[in-house]
Design an enzyme around this catalytic site. Structure first.
Site, PDB file in Angstrom:
ATOM      1  N   CYS A 174       0.797  -1.231   0.074  1.00 22.24           N
ATOM      2  CA  CYS A 174       0.130   0.021  -0.156  1.00 22.24           C
ATOM      3  C   CYS A 174       0.891   1.225  -0.041  1.00 22.24           C
ATOM      4  CB  CYS A 174      -1.045   0.027   1.133  1.00 22.24           C
ATOM      5  SG  CYS A 174      -1.874  -1.591   1.296  1.00 22.24           S
TER       6      CYS A 174
ATOM      7  N   ASN B  34     -10.277  -0.279   0.699  1.00 21.65           N
ATOM      8  CA  ASN B  34      -8.854  -0.157   0.657  1.00 21.65           C
ATOM      9  C   ASN B  34      -8.442  -0.549  -0.790  1.00 21.65           C
ATOM     10  OD1 ASN B  34      -6.149  -0.411   0.803  1.00 21.65           O
ATOM     11  ND2 ASN B  34      -5.946  -1.528   2.849  1.00 21.65           N
TER      12      ASN B  34
ATOM     13  N   HIS C 224      -3.285   7.320   2.936  1.00 18.91           N
ATOM     14  CA  HIS C 224      -3.626   5.631   2.276  1.00 18.91           C
ATOM     15  C   HIS C 224      -4.800   5.584   2.910  1.00 18.91           C
ATOM     16  CE1 HIS C 224      -4.116   1.641   1.426  1.00 18.91           C
ATOM     17  NE2 HIS C 224      -3.541   0.997   2.528  1.00 18.91           N
TER      18      HIS C 224
END
Ligand code: UT7
Length: 311
Positions: A112, A266, A236
């Site tokens: 990520c 996500n 993020h």
């Protein structure tokens, strides 16, 4: 030379998977998912759409926004943990599809935090004068590695892609500071085991809350800036509780942080560039705004940049 963003683009698949859809598939509830994560729905790629298809759409939009031709690209970096295949890289697939015949190409594996790793890597080539036009993409089809039998993780992830063209920008603008980091000892908390993503949510949560806040403070200090000078935070998008912790460390009001997790879940390396594009299109980010971009992920990895937006 000072590297900055010349243009941005994003793409998400059309199909929406809502929390109520997930209620039909497993023992979960909209109430649990929203209160623990902030996610209401996520986009799901079709069987025909692989990571490179999502990446390509985002790249085309970014090139157009930057007014850069594919042949002008010097390098293509694709941050992904869900490549179409182990090789050739997604970056090479994109190079061929765009006709970017003058560009070198490679993938970056930093989960990520991958988009931040990509932007910081591109920055080195631009700042040394080696390259002038670099395409950085974060692209993921996470739903192909999600274990639909595991409610702890299945509700969290979505598919999508975001891209930026990195090149020289005018003085005072661009990437002002950055930090990258990794802690391989924490790799056991978030990884792909067999065909599926495996996660120890509580351990990742604790790490993320600490690291996101620390990295934000570190990059501001490196740039000689204060918290008060920050115009917008793009974290993020993993969990609104983690994002709020970072925002509180910077003492920012809610309206100065991007929240797209409610509609996208996500999306790993794609979440930061997708958020950047959406906030820009909504008019929440203007030229000369000071942005902080911060991410963390499997590895464990992390990264942050301060950016004076505009060419
Ligand atoms: O991009 C980086 C990737 N990952 C992350 O950033 C994830 C970081 N971690 C998190 O965001 C959170 O830890 C989660 C959202 C994954 C979980 O939230 P939590 O508050 O840490 O919950 P928990 O793991 O402590 O679980 C609480 C309860 C458990 O039940 P018991 O054992 O207390 O009876 C779980 O079994 O919630 C249960 N549970 C669920 N219930 C309904 C776990 N998943 C679900 C679900 N629906 N989907």
């Amino acid at each position: 030379m000072n590297a900055g963003i010349l243009g941005i683009g994003s793409y998400v698949p059309e199909k929406i998977l809502s929390n109520s859809d997930l209620e039909q598939m497993m023992d979960t509830s909209d109430e649990w998912i929203v209160s623990r994560t902030g996610i209401k729905e996520r986009r799901i790629a079709s069987d025909e759409q692989d990571t490179s298809h999502l990446a390509y759409e985002a790249a085309v939009e970014a090139l157009k926004d930057a007014n850069v031709l594919a042949e002008e690209l010097d390098l293509i970096l694709v941050a992904t943990v869900t490549p179409d295949m182990s090789f050739p890289s997604v970056a090479c697939v994109i190079q061929e599809r765009l006709g970017a015949k003058n560009a070198a190409a490679m993938d970056i594996s930093a989960a990520c935090a991958g988009f931040i790793y990509g932007v910081v890597t591109a920055t080195q080539f631009v700042n040394t004068g080696t390259y002038k036009r670099i395409l950085v993409i974060g692209a993921e089809k996470l739903t192909k590695i999600v274990n639909w039998e595991d409610r702890n993780t299945a509700v969290l992830f979505g598919d999508g892609a975001g891209a930026a063209i990195i090149g020289p920008v005018s003085e005072g603008r661009g990437i002002l500071s950055y930090e990258l980091g990794a802690d391989g000892t924490g790799g056991k908390h978030l990884y792909k085991g067999g065909d599926h993503l495996v996660m120890n949510g509580r351990e990742v949560f604790k790490f993320a809350v600490r690291q996101m806040g620390d990295s934000c403070e570190n990059v501001l200090k490196l740039a000689g800036l204060t918290k008060e000078e920050v115009d917008f935070l793009i974290p993020h998008q993993a969990n609104t509780r983690i994002m709020d912790a970072a925002r509180e460390r910077l003492q920012l009001p809610k309206e100065k942080m991007s929240v797209i997790i409610d509609r996208h879940g996500n999306t790993s390396s794609s979440s930061i560039p997708i958020a950047l594009v959406e906030e820009y299109k909504k008019g929440n980010i203007k030229e000369d705004d000071l942005l902080v971009l911060v991410g963390f992920g499997g590895g464990l990895t992390w990264g942050a940049i301060t950016l004076r937006f505009g060419r």
